[in-house]
Enzyme design. Structure first.
Site, PDB file in Angstrom:
ATOM      1  N   GLY A   1       0.830  -1.199   0.000  1.00 46.19           N
ATOM      2  CA  GLY A   1       0.000   0.000   0.000  1.00 46.19           C
ATOM      3  C   GLY A   1       0.863   1.247   0.000  1.00 46.19           C
ATOM      4  O   GLY A   1       1.871   1.304   0.690  1.00 46.19           O
TER       5      GLY A   1
ATOM      6  N   ASP B   1      -0.021   2.358   8.497  1.00 50.31           N
ATOM      7  CA  ASP B   1      -0.607   1.612   9.616  1.00 50.31           C
ATOM      8  C   ASP B   1       0.230   1.605  10.893  1.00 50.31           C
ATOM      9  O   ASP B   1      -0.277   1.292  11.963  1.00 50.31           O
ATOM     10  CB  ASP B   1      -0.876   0.168   9.181  1.00 50.31           C
ATOM     11  CG  ASP B   1      -1.979   0.081   8.155  1.00 50.31           C
ATOM     12  OD1 ASP B   1      -2.828   0.995   8.121  1.00 50.31           O
ATOM     13  OD2 ASP B   1      -2.003  -0.884   7.374  1.00 50.31           O
TER      14      ASP B   1
ATOM     15  N   ASP C   1       2.297  -0.477  11.908  1.00 54.60           N
ATOM     16  CA  ASP C   1       2.241  -1.801  12.538  1.00 54.60           C
ATOM     17  C   ASP C   1       3.529  -2.608  12.327  1.00 54.60           C
ATOM     18  O   ASP C   1       3.486  -3.821  12.191  1.00 54.60           O
ATOM     19  CB  ASP C   1       1.037  -2.578  12.003  1.00 54.60           C
ATOM     20  CG  ASP C   1       1.080  -2.721  10.492  1.00 54.60           C
ATOM     21  OD1 ASP C   1       1.921  -2.052   9.846  1.00 54.60           O
ATOM     22  OD2 ASP C   1       0.287  -3.508   9.948  1.00 54.60           O
TER      23      ASP C   1
ATOM     24  N   ARG D   1       1.194  -5.086  -5.472  1.00 55.17           N
ATOM     25  CA  ARG D   1       1.492  -6.351  -4.824  1.00 55.17           C
ATOM     26  C   ARG D   1       1.731  -7.360  -5.952  1.00 55.17           C
ATOM     27  O   ARG D   1       0.883  -7.544  -6.802  1.00 55.17           O
ATOM     28  CB  ARG D   1       0.336  -6.796  -3.928  1.00 55.17           C
ATOM     29  CG  ARG D   1       0.254  -5.968  -2.651  1.00 55.17           C
ATOM     30  CD  ARG D   1      -0.860  -6.378  -1.727  1.00 55.17           C
ATOM     31  NE  ARG D   1      -0.820  -5.587  -0.496  1.00 55.17           N
ATOM     32  CZ  ARG D   1      -1.333  -4.362  -0.365  1.00 55.17           C
ATOM     33  NH1 ARG D   1      -1.972  -3.814  -1.367  1.00 55.17           N
ATOM     34  NH2 ARG D   1      -1.218  -3.712   0.780  1.00 55.17           N
TER      35      ARG D   1
ATOM     36  N   THR E   1       4.357   2.715   5.468  1.00 50.30           N
ATOM     37  CA  THR E   1       2.955   2.294   5.532  1.00 50.30           C
ATOM     38  C   THR E   1       2.251   3.203   6.520  1.00 50.30           C
ATOM     39  O   THR E   1       2.846   3.623   7.505  1.00 50.30           O
ATOM     40  CB  THR E   1       2.806   0.826   5.995  1.00 50.30           C
ATOM     41  OG1 THR E   1       1.460   0.624   6.454  1.00 50.30           O
ATOM     42  CG2 THR E   1       3.737   0.489   7.156  1.00 50.30           C
TER      43      THR E   1
ATOM     44  N   ARG F   1      -6.358  -2.670   9.760  1.00 48.24           N
ATOM     45  CA  ARG F   1      -7.052  -3.940   9.806  1.00 48.24           C
ATOM     46  C   ARG F   1      -6.617  -4.756  11.031  1.00 48.24           C
ATOM     47  O   ARG F   1      -7.431  -5.364  11.712  1.00 48.24           O
ATOM     48  CB  ARG F   1      -6.765  -4.737   8.522  1.00 48.24           C
ATOM     49  CG  ARG F   1      -7.859  -5.701   8.136  1.00 48.24           C
ATOM     50  CD  ARG F   1      -7.617  -6.259   6.740  1.00 48.24           C
ATOM     51  NE  ARG F   1      -7.666  -5.217   5.709  1.00 48.24           N
ATOM     52  CZ  ARG F   1      -8.800  -4.761   5.185  1.00 48.24           C
ATOM     53  NH1 ARG F   1      -9.965  -5.259   5.558  1.00 48.24           N
ATOM     54  NH2 ARG F   1      -8.758  -3.826   4.263  1.00 48.24           N
TER      55      ARG F   1
ATOM     56  N   ASP G   1       5.298  -5.172   5.940  1.00 45.24           N
ATOM     57  CA  ASP G   1       5.602  -6.572   6.243  1.00 45.24           C
ATOM     58  C   ASP G   1       5.790  -7.441   4.996  1.00 45.24           C
ATOM     59  O   ASP G   1       6.786  -8.153   4.862  1.00 45.24           O
ATOM     60  CB  ASP G   1       4.436  -7.179   7.033  1.00 45.24           C
ATOM     61  CG  ASP G   1       4.626  -6.973   8.521  1.00 45.24           C
ATOM     62  OD1 ASP G   1       5.626  -6.336   8.896  1.00 45.24           O
ATOM     63  OD2 ASP G   1       3.777  -7.446   9.282  1.00 45.24           O
TER      64      ASP G   1
END
Lengths: 328, 328, 328, 328
Positions: free
Chosen positions: A15, A132, A134, A76, A130, A176, A107
């Site tokens: 992303g 996120d 995360d 991707r 990213t 998510r 990741d």
């Protein structure tokens, strides 16, 4: 020891995130500073497979530090997940005389890089890009700060109309598997409740909190919900449930969606991306590989790619507690 | 040990900064959460002297988290620097039954608090609120991140016109004694050169850098200058000097000024202010005093007010180096 | 001739719009300028029915010109649609000694005002405040320009991620009965296609256009869809339909929703609201009633409320044509 | 009748303005739509003289609608003011087989075009692009609306700090000969006083107004001053004068400068630029010349270049009056 690095390739994968362009720019300029060549591949690993390359000089990255998205495009690549795909990529990389790779992504991007390195002993350094946040091994990923500002800015607008009409809004934000955006943007936007995947608040407690909020005289409320909230209902079902059980509330839903990925990066993200981009190049020149660069305690540090992928970046428990205190 | 804390006073003092309102809100809501009263004093220490107080309930701080400035107003009080002024303030504070103070501001604010504490043994906790980021004991002061975004946003606009006209711009930003804003916003805005008080680049090196930049094909350039640059010339003299010595450049100056202090705070500043505000209240309830709360390595930590005032928050040397690499 | 006007009431009703506060401020300050009193009623007509009034002096409207939403709150009052409701409102208005009303809102608001005027011969002037721009008698409604900027700003962000990933986005914007927002923001955001209620493009033509766009080498596309598009499918069905028929496209949907109603008003909306607010007060002082003030050809003009409600504000055909030319 | 138009040249000249890129894009796409070629010349008339041309296809103008500045660069060409310069330009234009010109800029740009047309009977259409809005024949010039939003946004920030510290700010905005920006942004920002070249308020009246404002309880004030104010003092002298005569005020000055020319264009400016760009191409194809396209009463209309240059776009008297009423 590995071969001397004379040409570095760079991709953006997964992303997209604001600040990816600033990271590309930093990689390109650091290469120029150290007198080595830089090559960008388009659409992440797919560009490696297809040999879709472009030589990047400092001139090519003028005036991109302030732009969202990525000039190298992102994707991707399912082909890169196959042995054949990676073999093709290796062949193209050798043909282009690329000696090492900088991988900007999350990741999935890093996992791809590790497998590739295992198979071909090809030097790879990862940069966490990213929204996120995360990723283990960095306090902040590139794009996260900008996404927080985007979300807070939109919720500020929603609050204008919420408080004009005495309404309750459920606002769904990205994340998510991780509630970083929801928790931080929720606190920043003054949300009354914040629902994140890391914590199952339970529907009953949500209803209680909203009732208490109404009793305390609040005429409008914002509940921020992470995409991946574990409460077992999506945001529309959640809204219906609350409207049924608390008919005193007029409920509305807003799903922020992809706008969270775009926009001109914040100063924080630009500086972060610049620091990490420079460090990635310097690590490759220093013969390092299989590392991710990150910001830990305001210093640029490295983490094994393996740990970055397997480790878990935990949500800040103190901030959860602060969020509870604020919703009084 | 001291008396039980049942009423906390809060002031904003010194130059205002975005996020001060978020800090006030956090103090007020934390007080409500812990069932104690909260009182705001207007115009910093001057409000204490004049007994210009207002009881603050959670309702009073609704919808202020997103607003620049400070609802409590701010000022520099010369009267509070006198023994008589502080005596008046103490009298008003006792009359209002205030048991402890939260002081939101910078160095000057904290110095005032320490002297007051020394004279009257009155519990005081400081929260660093200033756009300059020049406080020891915290990686970030409240307002700094927002100011960086404001500066970067303005320089992005200036770059539009600079590159349309092939011009060289000198942009002066705030930071009399510290180059934090100039260095970070300069890197974030992709400035070609950055002049800060911590480092005397020298006029010759500046000319060299600009010549090199022109030779390398750059058609426009931005030089970010900190107010307090030690080069011995103000920004207009600097511009004249460069125009005389490099006639190939058409030079313009922009002094950003007070707009840097205003605006809706960034998510980062709102969250930071919220965390520090809660902690300040909890420290007072815990019987602590003479501490500043700050963010160190992403954790809320405390520093003796004395150290916060005397210590020096040093500029990031790695970022200076990164900035040099980027200006290639 | 009517009684001398000594006290004017003001309400905001219907959906809120950025600039409503600027209009309230202008009404309040114009009243002060002409030495008459001003009273605000909360939550539109419902506040009149309940006598929920507040005297408004210039001080009360300080620093609201830049705020979204409405300090008087807004609502749709079903009670005011009944004869009894209006009788209650009249009683409260007389009790409060209000002599005339300024009504800020849209069609529904004006219809209410006309009926009230018919029944009680009570002076009413309307100010068009709605983001939809669907009011006859004014080229621009208050809030419309701000909403356009909000939409364009969000689509700019979406385009970052769309072009990074070569995706097709369907973006739904407000406008149930009128395509003003979709058409103008679509042209402003450089959308490839724009679907509005006023024009049935047809699914076939949409597919054709998207195919042509792909052939011409565009790697990403934005289609702006008005809520009220007549194509017979909602935006999610539309996206599914396109994805089925044009599998070469990866399609995403974004519904912008209520954020379009909020935010700090643009300069245009603030100036428009200020001009219309002043004129509304002056018309009432001049003994006028049942008029809407609007901007026609850059002049403040009046239209009978009756015409404003029944007339149709048509979409700009030239802009439709321009939009077609741009999507080449 | 002139020769059939098969290739159109386009330049941006004079001070740059947000929306110039949107206008270039519209010219390029309209040319593609009508199957003719489009060529851009760099740095205004200087590019014509030097034959610094680039063929522009729709692909070249992708993703520029949202960018400030001008991809064609802008400049003031002293050489084009000479007969020799224009002769060179004509030679280059003929060599490049350009049949007609679209000139995006202001008064100076149009004057150049008229002289060129007189000498060489070369078809020229002007598009008004300047933030100053000082062109006769259009209600709005491209870039003006964006500049207003930029100014209002900055003054909103300054007001945060002004009202936190009870200060008086003098804010200087662009507009050497015309007070459009000052008047509209001043009303939009809620300025207490507005000083423009069209109206000599007089120093006495300014002092009176500020005294009255202080008496009425306002604790902070913003005075917007146009660069070209006729009061005979620059903004710093003005501030000194007021501080001497009204010592109760703490005065600060902010000169906004070149940032007003940059930034992403507003929706209004993008749509305006798009409409005017299409019309300019259509007029040339229709055999027209020596016209400026503009927006009059929300319709695209044409004005003789001669009139556009000699005519005077007057400030809105009603808005001046409204501004007085608001400063109560």
């Amino acid at each position: 020891m590995g071969k001397k690095i004379e040409k570095i390739g760079v991709i953006t994968s997964g992303g997209d995130a604001p600040g990816m362009n600033a990271a590309i720019r930093a990689v390109v300029r650091a290469c120029a500073y150290y007198n080595i060549e830089c090559v960008g591949a388009y659409r992440g690993y797919q560009g490696l497979i297809e040999g879709d390359f472009k030589i990047l000089s400092p001139r090519h990255v003028s005036n991109i530090i302030n732009r969202g998205g990525t000039i190298l495009k992102s994707a991707r690549s399912s082909e890169f997940r196959t042995k054949e795909g990676r073999a093709k990529a290796y062949k193209e990389i050798k043909k282009a005389e690329i000696d090492a790779l900088v991988l900007i992504g999350g990741d999935g991007t890093f996992t791809g890089g590790m497998i590739f390195n295992e198979e071909y002993h090809f030097p790879c350094i990862g940069i966490p890009g990213t929204i996120d946040n995360d990723i283990y091994g960095t306090n902040f990923t590139i794009g996260y700060d900008t996404a927080l500002n985007t979300v807070v800015d939109v919720i500020d607008k929603i609050r204008d109309t919420a408080s004009s009409h005495n309404r309750l809004f459920f606002v769904e934000v990205m994340g998510r598997d991780a509630g970083f955006i929801a928790l931080n943007a929720g606190v920043g936007a003054g949300a009354e409740e914040i629902l994140i995947p890391e914590e199952d608040l339970g529907l009953e407690r949500l209803l209680e909190a909203l009732k208490r909020s109404k009793r305390s005289g609040k005429s409008s409320s914002i509940v921020v919900v992470s995409e991946g909230d574990k409460i077992g209902k999506n945001v529309f079902e959640l809204a219906d449930y609350v409207e049924e059980n608390l008919p005193q509330y007029e409920v509305r839903v807003s799903v922020l969606g992809h706008m969270q990925r775009g926009g001109s990066p914040s100063c924080f993200d630009r500086v972060l991306a610049t620091r990490l981009g420079v460090k990635a190049v310097e690590l490759l020149l220093d013969g390092q590989t299989n590392l991710m660069v990150g910001l830990l305690n305001n210093k640029v540090e490295t983490t094994e790619l393996d740990h970055a992928v397997k480790g878990k970046h935990h949500i800040n428990k103190e901030l959860l507690r602060v969020s509870d205190i604020m919703s009084i």
